[in-house]
Design a protein around this motif. Structure first.
Motif, mmCIF file in Angstrom:
data_model
loop_
_atom_site.group_PDB
_atom_site.id
_atom_site.type_symbol
_atom_site.label_atom_id
_atom_site.label_comp_id
_atom_site.label_asym_id
_atom_site.label_seq_id
_atom_site.Cartn_x
_atom_site.Cartn_y
_atom_site.Cartn_z
ATOM 1 N N LYS A 97 0.615 -7.565 -4.967
ATOM 2 C CA LYS A 97 -0.802 -7.601 -4.593
ATOM 3 C C LYS A 97 -1.084 -6.314 -3.825
ATOM 4 C CE LYS A 97 -2.836 -10.133 -1.221
ATOM 5 N NZ LYS A 97 -3.651 -11.141 -0.542
ATOM 6 N N GLY A 98 -1.941 -5.473 -4.384
ATOM 7 C CA GLY A 98 -2.124 -4.144 -3.807
ATOM 8 C C GLY A 98 -3.265 -4.068 -2.805
ATOM 9 N N ASN A 99 -3.151 -3.069 -1.927
ATOM 10 C CA ASN A 99 -4.237 -2.765 -1.003
ATOM 11 C C ASN A 99 -4.687 -1.334 -1.324
ATOM 12 O OD1 ASN A 99 -5.876 -1.995 1.050
ATOM 13 N ND2 ASN A 99 -4.495 -2.604 2.708
ATOM 14 N N ALA A 100 -5.858 -1.212 -1.963
ATOM 15 C CA ALA A 100 -6.339 0.106 -2.425
ATOM 16 C C ALA A 100 -7.353 0.721 -1.447
ATOM 17 C CB ALA A 100 -6.953 -0.038 -3.815
ATOM 18 N N LYS A 101 -7.185 0.430 -0.176
ATOM 19 C CA LYS A 101 -8.145 0.897 0.841
ATOM 20 C C LYS A 101 -8.280 2.424 0.834
ATOM 21 C CE LYS A 101 -8.910 0.087 5.701
ATOM 22 N NZ LYS A 101 -8.225 -0.295 6.935
ATOM 23 N N ASP A 109 0.856 -1.204 0.000
ATOM 24 C CA ASP A 109 0.000 0.000 0.000
ATOM 25 C C ASP A 109 0.887 1.247 0.000
ATOM 26 O OD1 ASP A 109 0.869 0.440 2.584
ATOM 27 O OD2 ASP A 109 -1.016 -0.183 3.525
ATOM 28 N N GLU A 110 0.301 2.408 0.237
ATOM 29 C CA GLU A 110 1.046 3.663 0.125
ATOM 30 C C GLU A 110 2.197 3.757 1.130
ATOM 31 O OE1 GLU A 110 -2.231 3.401 0.406
ATOM 32 O OE2 GLU A 110 -3.063 4.233 -1.446
ATOM 33 N N LYS A 111 2.122 2.940 2.194
ATOM 34 C CA LYS A 111 3.171 3.027 3.236
ATOM 35 C C LYS A 111 4.267 1.979 3.048
ATOM 36 C CE LYS A 111 0.535 5.285 6.815
ATOM 37 N NZ LYS A 111 -0.884 5.026 6.802
ATOM 38 N N PRO A 165 -3.940 17.292 -3.270
ATOM 39 C CA PRO A 165 -3.247 16.283 -4.083
ATOM 40 C C PRO A 165 -2.567 15.242 -3.194
ATOM 41 C CG PRO A 165 -1.922 18.286 -3.906
ATOM 42 C CD PRO A 165 -3.183 18.553 -3.148
ATOM 43 N N LYS A 166 -2.813 13.988 -3.500
ATOM 44 C CA LYS A 166 -2.187 12.901 -2.725
ATOM 45 C C LYS A 166 -1.807 11.764 -3.670
ATOM 46 C CE LYS A 166 -5.094 13.575 1.351
ATOM 47 N NZ LYS A 166 -6.107 12.911 2.181
ATOM 48 N N ASP A 167 -1.137 10.774 -3.119
ATOM 49 C CA ASP A 167 -0.734 9.598 -3.891
ATOM 50 C C ASP A 167 -1.604 8.408 -3.484
ATOM 51 O OD1 ASP A 167 1.337 11.270 -4.770
ATOM 52 O OD2 ASP A 167 2.591 10.693 -3.060
ATOM 53 N N TYR A 168 -1.975 7.604 -4.475
ATOM 54 C CA TYR A 168 -2.882 6.486 -4.190
ATOM 55 C C TYR A 168 -2.455 5.200 -4.885
ATOM 56 C CZ TYR A 168 -6.217 10.050 -2.630
ATOM 57 O OH TYR A 168 -6.826 11.083 -1.977
ATOM 58 N N VAL A 169 -2.565 4.095 -4.154
ATOM 59 C CA VAL A 169 -2.429 2.757 -4.745
ATOM 60 C C VAL A 169 -3.762 2.378 -5.392
ATOM 61 C CG1 VAL A 169 -2.436 0.303 -4.048
ATOM 62 C CG2 VAL A 169 -0.569 1.806 -3.323
ATOM 63 N N ILE A 170 -3.677 1.844 -6.601
ATOM 64 C CA ILE A 170 -4.887 1.372 -7.300
ATOM 65 C C ILE A 170 -4.652 -0.097 -7.679
ATOM 66 C CG2 ILE A 170 -6.384 1.694 -9.330
ATOM 67 C CD1 ILE A 170 -6.551 4.023 -7.294
ATOM 68 N N ALA A 171 -5.511 -0.959 -7.150
ATOM 69 C CA ALA A 171 -5.320 -2.408 -7.326
ATOM 70 C C ALA A 171 -6.628 -3.125 -7.045
ATOM 71 C CB ALA A 171 -4.249 -2.889 -6.332
ATOM 72 N N THR A 172 -6.670 -4.407 -7.429
ATOM 73 C CA THR A 172 -7.876 -5.191 -7.116
ATOM 74 C C THR A 172 -7.753 -5.894 -5.770
ATOM 75 O OG1 THR A 172 -7.113 -7.299 -8.031
ATOM 76 C CG2 THR A 172 -8.106 -5.742 -9.586
ATOM 77 N N GLY A 173 -6.502 -6.130 -5.332
ATOM 78 C CA GLY A 173 -6.286 -6.864 -4.079
ATOM 79 C C GLY A 173 -6.309 -8.378 -4.272
ATOM 80 N N CYS A 180 -0.171 14.572 -8.357
ATOM 81 C CA CYS A 180 -0.489 13.281 -7.718
ATOM 82 C C CYS A 180 0.250 12.150 -8.386
ATOM 83 C CB CYS A 180 -1.968 12.938 -7.898
ATOM 84 S SG CYS A 180 -3.074 14.140 -7.210
ATOM 85 N N ASN A 181 0.645 11.175 -7.584
ATOM 86 C CA ASN A 181 1.164 9.917 -8.112
ATOM 87 C C ASN A 181 0.102 8.841 -7.970
ATOM 88 O OD1 ASN A 181 4.164 10.329 -8.602
ATOM 89 N ND2 ASN A 181 4.031 11.005 -6.468
ATOM 90 N N GLY A 182 -0.254 8.238 -9.074
ATOM 91 C CA GLY A 182 -1.051 7.017 -9.000
ATOM 92 C C GLY A 182 -0.063 5.867 -8.967
ATOM 93 N N ILE A 183 -0.205 4.979 -7.983
ATOM 94 C CA ILE A 183 0.676 3.795 -7.938
ATOM 95 C C ILE A 183 -0.186 2.627 -8.394
ATOM 96 C CG2 ILE A 183 2.246 2.421 -6.526
ATOM 97 C CD1 ILE A 183 2.390 4.814 -4.577
ATOM 98 N N LEU A 184 -0.193 2.448 -9.714
ATOM 99 C CA LEU A 184 -1.143 1.504 -10.302
ATOM 100 C C LEU A 184 -0.528 0.117 -10.472
ATOM 101 C CD1 LEU A 184 -2.706 4.065 -10.556
ATOM 102 C CD2 LEU A 184 -3.201 3.536 -12.944
ATOM 103 N N PHE A 185 -1.283 -0.890 -10.057
ATOM 104 C CA PHE A 185 -0.886 -2.271 -10.291
ATOM 105 C C PHE A 185 -1.254 -2.626 -11.736
ATOM 106 C CE2 PHE A 185 0.458 -4.137 -6.164
ATOM 107 C CZ PHE A 185 0.502 -2.949 -5.465
ATOM 108 N N ASN A 186 -0.792 -3.783 -12.184
ATOM 109 C CA ASN A 186 -0.971 -4.163 -13.603
ATOM 110 C C ASN A 186 -2.430 -4.016 -14.033
ATOM 111 O OD1 ASN A 186 1.374 -5.489 -12.446
ATOM 112 N ND2 ASN A 186 1.600 -6.485 -14.427
#
Ligand code: NAP
Ligand code: G4F
Length: 340
Positions: free
Chosen positions: A309-313, A146-148, A246-254, A180-186
């Motif tokens: 494996k992302g956590n997009a909470k 995740d973001e951390k 503006p913030k950074d976010y993880v984007i994933a299905t989990g 913003c940074n999107g931290i996108l999974f595949n």
């Protein structure tokens, strides 16, 4: 009555998978969309041909020549277009290729981002900026990410993207940019490039079934990825630029699958029962008693990212983002598009 200023988006990487989905999304939302395409000796606009508007009549969708490694051209386009939002999707985006083209990858992905940020800072710091970051930056850090989660990049591609990630944060903190940074999974789709593993598997299996190809050669079958659909993920990009801060976010299905799982799921849908035999470099998949999938060590990377494996909470809570597609609907759509 005060008229609302029309939203004007400038997209670097418009001819790529995500650029094509993002353009459609923004046009639907009433934006004027400007896309930057690179000069190439053969046409590179097939993903956006159906939304292309003739240059003489265009009202909402415009294409311009440009390149993120050319600071003068960025300066010129930002001055001319006066965008309200810039999406930087431009990249040498292939991880394996980045080992062969490390210098070029750094110049495009890291320096290219810096050049856009400099232009925003100098011309109009009110422009909102999206940077296409990636789960590859987590690299060897174990899942869920995740973001951390600490970054541990494992390729020149991942290092270049991590540099762009920190530049984006630095310009946000130093100059107050809305960046913003999107931290996108595949994320995949029928528009996915043919050398990425999902598209390679689906096209390969369909060709084999139709007797147009005998074998499919792959690398590491046991890498684990969190695969989503590009249509869902470009929606998250847009949402990131519509917030108060503006913030950074993880984007994933989990949800995580191996490359081999992806093959088995796709083959089952194509009604191609597979039998796996052998191990390591000798592992093969058989269909109708013939070996159709084999390992070629040239597809192994000098250093691999084994498990994503992302956590997009955070995105789910703050952006109210959630994916519409599942791995099943993603594969169904990719197969249907390939079979057309
Ligand atoms: P893609 O299909 O490879 O598209 C990349 C785009 O960047 C193409 O339009 C390409 O132009 C353009 N480009 C390359 N070098 C350029 C340069 N020097 N100047 C201007 N444009 C340039 O990638 P994608 O899958 O859409 O991904 C979009 C972005 O998200 C990329 O930055 C990628 O690294 C990042 N990302 C992707 C994923 C994913 O799973 N898809 C996940 C995380 C992050 P041409 O068409 O002319 O080659
Ligand atoms: O489809 P891939 O090439 O995607 P990869 O390396 O995960 O990178 C993609 O996703 C990133 C987000 O995490 C993006 F930032 C990046 O731009 C790109 O869109 O490979 C997926 C996995 C890897 O572990 C690879 O080693 O599949 C494995 N693999 C096995 N055989 C193969 C092959 N990959 C490719 N491309 N080709 C093969 O034959």
């Amino acid at each position: 009555m005060k008229l609302k200023k029309k939203n004007i988006a400038l997209i670097y990487g418009v001819t790529g998978q995500d650029g094509s989905y993002l353009s459609r999304l923004l046009l639907q939302k009433g934006y004027q969309v400007h896309g930057v395409k690179r000069r190439s000796s053969s046409l590179n606009t097939k993903r956006i041909d159906d939304i292309y508007e003739d240059v003489h009549e265009a009202k909402n969708f415009f294409l311009h020549y440009g390149d993120v490694t050319d600071g003068q051209s960025i300066n010129y386009l930002v001055n001319k277009i006066n965008p309200t939002e810039i999406y930087n999707l431009a990249a040498q985006s292939h991880v394996a290729v980045s080992f062969d083209l490390s210098e070029y990858t750094m110049m495009t992905n890291a320096l290219g981002t810096l050049k856009i940020l400099e232009v925003i800072k100098n011309i109009n710091p009110n422009i909102r900026f999206y940077q296409a970051g990636t789960s590859e930056m987590f690299g060897a850090s174990p899942p869920p990410q995740d973001e951390k989660t600490s970054f541990y990049p494992r390729s020149p591609y991942a290092v270049s993207k991590l540099s762009a990630h920190w530049l984006t944060i630095n310009f946000r903190e130093s100059y107050g940019l809305y960046a913003c940074n999107g931290i996108l999974f595949n994320h995949e789709s029928p528009q996915r490039g043919e050398t990425f593993v999902t598209q390679k598997i689906i096209k390969g299996l369909i060709n084999i079934k139709n007797k147009k190809q005998k074998k499919l050669y792959l690398g590491n079958l046991y890498a684990k990825r969190d695969w989503g659909h590009a249509k869902d993920y470009v929606h998250a990009m847009w949402l990131m630029l519509q917030q108060k801060k503006p913030k950074d976010y993880v984007i994933a299905t989990g949800i995580q699958y191996t490359v081999k799982d992806f093959i088995n799921l796709s083959a089952k849908k194509l009604k191609m029962p597979l039998t796996w035999k052998g191990q390591k470099l000798k592992e093969k998949a058989y269909y109708l008693n013939k070996p159709i999938i084999e390992i070629d060590s040239k597809y192994f990377r000098p250093s691999e990212v084994e498990s994503l494996k992302g956590n997009a909470k955070k995105a789910k809570k703050e952006l109210r983002w959630k994916p519409e597609y599942t791995i099943n609907t993603l594969i169904d759509e990719m197969i249907a598009a390939c079979s057309e």
